[in-house]
Enzyme design. Sequence first.
Site, PDB file in Angstrom:
ATOM      1  CB  VAL A  34      -0.967   0.050   1.204  1.00 13.65           C
ATOM      2  CG1 VAL A  34      -1.984  -1.063   1.120  1.00 13.65           C
ATOM      3  CG2 VAL A  34      -0.210   0.012   2.525  1.00 13.65           C
ATOM      4  CE1 TYR A  35       3.470   1.328   4.377  1.00 16.73           C
ATOM      5  CE2 TYR A  35       5.793   0.853   4.072  1.00 16.73           C
ATOM      6  CZ  TYR A  35       4.681   0.912   4.884  1.00 16.73           C
ATOM      7  OH  TYR A  35       4.790   0.546   6.203  1.00 16.73           O
ATOM      8  CB  SER A  36       3.908   5.349  -2.967  1.00 16.42           C
ATOM      9  OG  SER A  36       4.276   6.400  -2.118  1.00 16.42           O
ATOM     10  N   GLY A  81       2.093   0.886  -4.377  1.00 16.96           N
ATOM     11  CA  GLY A  81       3.031  -0.076  -4.939  1.00 16.96           C
ATOM     12  C   GLY A  81       4.329   0.517  -5.431  1.00 16.96           C
TER      13      GLY A  81
END
Length: 344
Positions: free
Chosen positions: A61-63, A65
């Site tokens: 979920v960080y940025s 992918g």
Amino acid sequence: MEYRRLGASGLRVPALSFGAGTFGGRGELFSAWGDTDAREARDLVDIALDAGVTLFDTADVYSDGASEEILGKAIEGRRDRVLLSTKASLPTGPGPDESGSGRSRLIGAVETSLRRLNVEHIDLFQLHAFDAHTPVEEVLAALDALVRAGKIRYLGASNFAGWQLMKSLAAADRHGLTRYVAHQVYYSLVGRDYEWELMPLAADQGVGAVVWSPLGWGRLTGKIRRGQPLPAGSRLHRTAEAGPPVSDDLLYDVVDVLDEIAAETGKSVPQIALNWLLSRPTVSTVIVGARNGEQLRQNLGAIGWRLDADQIARLDKASAATPPYPYYPYYRLPDFARLNPPAV
């Protein structure tokens, strides 16, 4: 660099690891954290590896992918020198298989992370949240199959309640499935809830803490002072509501003591806050992030020295909070403490 066992496993991890949440800069939350591109990320990985930091943490979920993709590019040509940690379970889209920890979701999430990272296996795969809608036996069986297939080496959880983690560990033991050896948790001088139940559980069950946001969601940077406004460049202007709540009284009491100890030791406020965490029971590794090389080098200065007993006691006192029922009797009453001594 100091290396520690990850819980009761045979995996040795650095006391400080690197968090790639600043890579990518997509979306309202993560753009406030940072927007490190692939070239900048490679420079940060260089600094980390030179200091002995071998574990790099990210999540799907960080940025959206992009963090995984950029981290994958930053480690090209040196996969054998790094340990990769990523996470899944939080929603990545509106589809029925784009959230949770069901078998189909986990298999797809691991395949996607492997592709983004451009690697053949993930060293530590963690569930980013507990999925109450999926039987733990299904979750664990899917993860165990991925371990047996060589796509994951070790398993962990993140942000689980005590009963959720213990239920999962008990089910793994009952069915002979791979156990969680790590729990990625929030823990800091201004957020010690981890100590009330999760730390004793971790000590009993051999689960190592992988600490996120060790500087209290950016509050222990040394730039926030009693009676002064937030610095103009603080990410708290945009992200405070998304992070763990901290009362002003607690924050400033802790910062006052950190300032005193900084004057005594010549170390920075963040270095002292990180060093305190490294002395706590069950902590296997503390994740530090950085937008640039200077920040990273500053954080790495938390290693190689120790606070003395008096300094630790002063920080303990300034940051102490009475836990809620049913935990407070163990901290207050000798009879309870004798029966169930806290892990701290």
